[in-house]
Enzyme design. Structure first.
Site, short mmCIF file in Angstrom:
data_model
loop_
_atom_site.label_atom_id
_atom_site.label_comp_id
_atom_site.label_asym_id
_atom_site.label_seq_id
_atom_site.Cartn_x
_atom_site.Cartn_y
_atom_site.Cartn_z
N ARG A 127 65.53 -15.58 -0.14
CA ARG A 127 65.04 -16.44 0.93
C ARG A 127 64.94 -17.91 0.57
O ARG A 127 64.45 -18.70 1.37
CB ARG A 127 63.68 -15.93 1.42
CG ARG A 127 63.76 -14.54 2.03
CD ARG A 127 62.48 -14.15 2.74
NE ARG A 127 62.60 -12.82 3.31
CZ ARG A 127 61.85 -11.76 2.96
NH1 ARG A 127 60.94 -11.90 2.02
NH2 ARG A 127 62.02 -10.60 3.53
N GLY A 189 55.78 -5.85 -2.01
CA GLY A 189 54.86 -4.82 -2.45
C GLY A 189 53.75 -4.46 -1.48
O GLY A 189 52.88 -3.67 -1.83
N ASP A 296 49.64 -2.35 9.19
CA ASP A 296 50.69 -3.18 8.58
C ASP A 296 50.67 -4.59 9.16
O ASP A 296 51.71 -5.16 9.50
CB ASP A 296 52.07 -2.54 8.78
CG ASP A 296 53.13 -3.16 7.88
OD1 ASP A 296 52.84 -4.13 7.17
OD2 ASP A 296 54.28 -2.69 7.90
N ASP A 298 50.12 -7.76 7.86
CA ASP A 298 50.05 -8.74 6.77
C ASP A 298 49.49 -10.09 7.21
O ASP A 298 49.61 -10.48 8.37
CB ASP A 298 51.46 -9.06 6.24
CG ASP A 298 52.26 -7.85 5.87
OD1 ASP A 298 52.88 -7.90 4.81
OD2 ASP A 298 52.29 -6.88 6.63
#
Length: 553
Positions: A127, A189, A296, A298
């Site tokens: 990226r 991770g 999920d 984040d």
């Protein structure tokens, strides 16, 4: 793909209608270059250049095209441009230095990766790079920080920081960032059964400086041995504010993602924004945005820094959950929380004063539940942009949900390096209730979330956004169309068909007396694959990888 513009007539305090304005300080300094990932440490993704503007953007033409030749996952990078040289990375850690005025290759570095890197879940994903101190820095797909000579591309040092075998392929997909003479960054991770860490090395020698253990060593936060496999890595670039000597970096979800029975507690510091001391790696403060994250969601995205209502610096922080948190940059004290997504059902709301989740609905083992937003978030990792002239923050959004059946991970499925700990028996991306799945580009007041204008797309764009002092907003969609919009009202002023969708970060700079807009193209990352559940046509979209530069004659 059809787009529809919806104009919402709300005013934005302090907005300027023209491009003939100037200022100084963070976001305005070094205007000819794009020296770091977000151009400036306040994460604006704003160029002060205005030679390309509303009046002449319609005359943009291709100046040059650079093709790296490897198209796996497209180009996900944000190029760095310093003194007429453009640096970027393509798939599998291929680093390029390119003449910014002509597109001519100056040098190329091809990382010699451990063969195990091909077995990781995030294989090929690259990226960006970081440039400074006479070096080009790279985080590699086999868990290293690498420094290259800025002029020649020759490798100067390489430091191994992770063990792919024991850390389920934890690697550096995003570029490590500089904080003075310290180089820092986190690994993939969030979805892997590991304990997330942030690593730092001496930027000149590569010698390890410190490691920050993200998951708090506290039995109430992490009962039993759940901390050992709790996820929570910091997988996107942080930012460094030299004024306060502070690193800001967000962390990812807890693992297993949806099966939460074995990790009771708030699971600090997953789904959090951290403020760290760059010299010691010690925590200055943290704001956990999604305690006991079971969806999920984040908090790994950019820490946008703007002026608050009283002129103080505040951080505006979007996470996947569909909410934006506004907080004091010096202590993380909450100033506001506003809803970003249209479709939110996992919680009734978030208290804007305390950050408390109001009546959250959790996944259940063996029971199908609908959650909005989906696991990719109300926006994926593609970054927004802030224009100090309009006072508006421009960010994509996606309105897609997922049906989830939570389930305990089978140990037999956690033996491969590429294993993920999602905690699911079933997951499927689906349309929101009583709506079609879609994407948007919103122009909002970053402090309140009030919408100035919004453009709806059939498929959610995955490109980052660029805005300029020329009164423009640049972005692109999954089918390869690149757009220039009027920053004030969202009117489309120009478009170009690139042939493959956009995933990286557009930038602007000056070289040889001209302003350029450079756009990374080539659809990639894992997001399109997940989105294919709601958009089957994504499977037919072409791949590619080309860096396209535009200018006005």
């Amino acid at each position: 793909m059809k787009t529809k513009k919806v104009i919402v007539t709300l005013t934005c305090a302090g907005a300027l209608s023209g491009a003939a304005w100037a200022a100084s300080g963070p976001g305005f300094d070094d205007p000819d270059n794009w020296p770091q990932y977000h151009r400036s440490f306040n994460a604006w993704r704003f160029s002060p250049l205005q030679a390309i503007n509303r009046d002449n953007v319609g005359r943009l033409k291709v100046a040059w095209i650079h093709q790296p030749g490897n198209i796996t996952h497209g180009i996900q990078a944000t190029p760095i441009v310093i003194d007429g040289v453009l640096y970027y990375v393509s798939a599998n850690n291929n680093v390029w230095a390119v003449d910014a005025a002509s597109g001519r290759t100056l040098w190329r570095y091809e990382a010699k990766l451990d063969p195990l890197a091909k077995q990781t879940f995030y294989a090929a994903a690259s990226r960006g790079v970081t440039v400074g101190r006479g070096k080009v820095y790279l985080g590699t797909l086999d868990g290293r920080f690498v420094a290259l000579d800025q002029k020649t591309g020759k490798e100067l040092w390489a430091t191994q920081l992770t063990d792919l075998k024991t850390q389920y392929g934890a690697l550096f997909s995003a570029p490590p960032q500089l904080a003075g003479d310290v180089l820092f960054g986190g690994t993939t991770g969030g979805d892997q059964p590991i304990s997330g860490k942030i690593y730092a090395v001496n930027a000149d020698t590569g010698k390890p400086a410190w490691t920050f253990e993200i998951l708090r060593d506290d039995p109430e936060s992490w009962p039993g041995d759940s901390r050992k496999r709790g996820g929570g890595s910091a997988w996107m670039p942080g930012t460094y504010d030299p004024r306060s000597d502070t690193i800001y970096i967000g962390t990812s979800n807890a693992a297993p993602d949806y099966f939460n029975a074995d990790r009771k507690g708030d699971n600090k510091y997953t789904a959090s924004l951290l403020a760290l001391d760059p010299k010691s790696g010690k925590l200055k403060w943290a704001r956990q945005e999604i305690p006991h994250d079971s969806w999920d969601f984040d908090s790994a995205y950019e820490a946008l820094m703007v002026k608050g209502a009283d002129g103080e610096d505040v951080i505006v922080h979007l996470n996947k959950s569909g909410f934006v948190f506004v907080m004091d940059k010096d202590d993380g004290k909450l100033e506001n929380v506003w809803q970003f997504a249209q479709h939110v059902n996992w919680v009734k709301g978030i208290d804007p004063k305390t950050g408390r989740l109001i009546d959250p609905i959790y996944p259940e083992e063996g029971k199908k539940k609908l959650f909005c937003p989906n696991l990719l978030g109300a926006r994926s990792w593609n970054h927004g942009a802030y224009n100090p002239g309009t006072g508006l923050w421009y960010s994509h959004a996606m309105e897609v949900c997922n049906e989830v059946v939570a389930g305990r991970d089978d140990p037999a499925n956690l033996t491969a390096i590429s294993s993920l700990s999602l905690g699911i028996d079933e997951i499927k991306l689906v349309p929101p209730p009583a709506d079609k799945p879609h994407g948007r580009l919103d122009a909002r007041d970053p402090l309140t979330g009030k919408v100035k204008w919004s453009i709806r797309y059939d498929m959610p764009p995955l490109s980052s956004v660029l805005t300029t002092a020329g009164g423009l907003v640049f972005t692109g969609d999954m089918e390869g169309r690149i757009y220039a919009y009027d920053a004030d009202d969202g009117k489309e002023l120009w478009r170009f068909s690139a042939g493959s969708g956009l995933r990286g970060g557009p930038v602007s700079y000056a070289a040889g007396g001209r302003q350029y807009i450079v756009v990374p193209t080539g659809l990639g990352s894992h997001a399109p694959g997940f989105l294919a559940g709601a958009y089957p046509q994504i499977k037919d979209l072409p791949g590619g990888a080309a860096l396209i530069a535009f200018t006005v004659d």
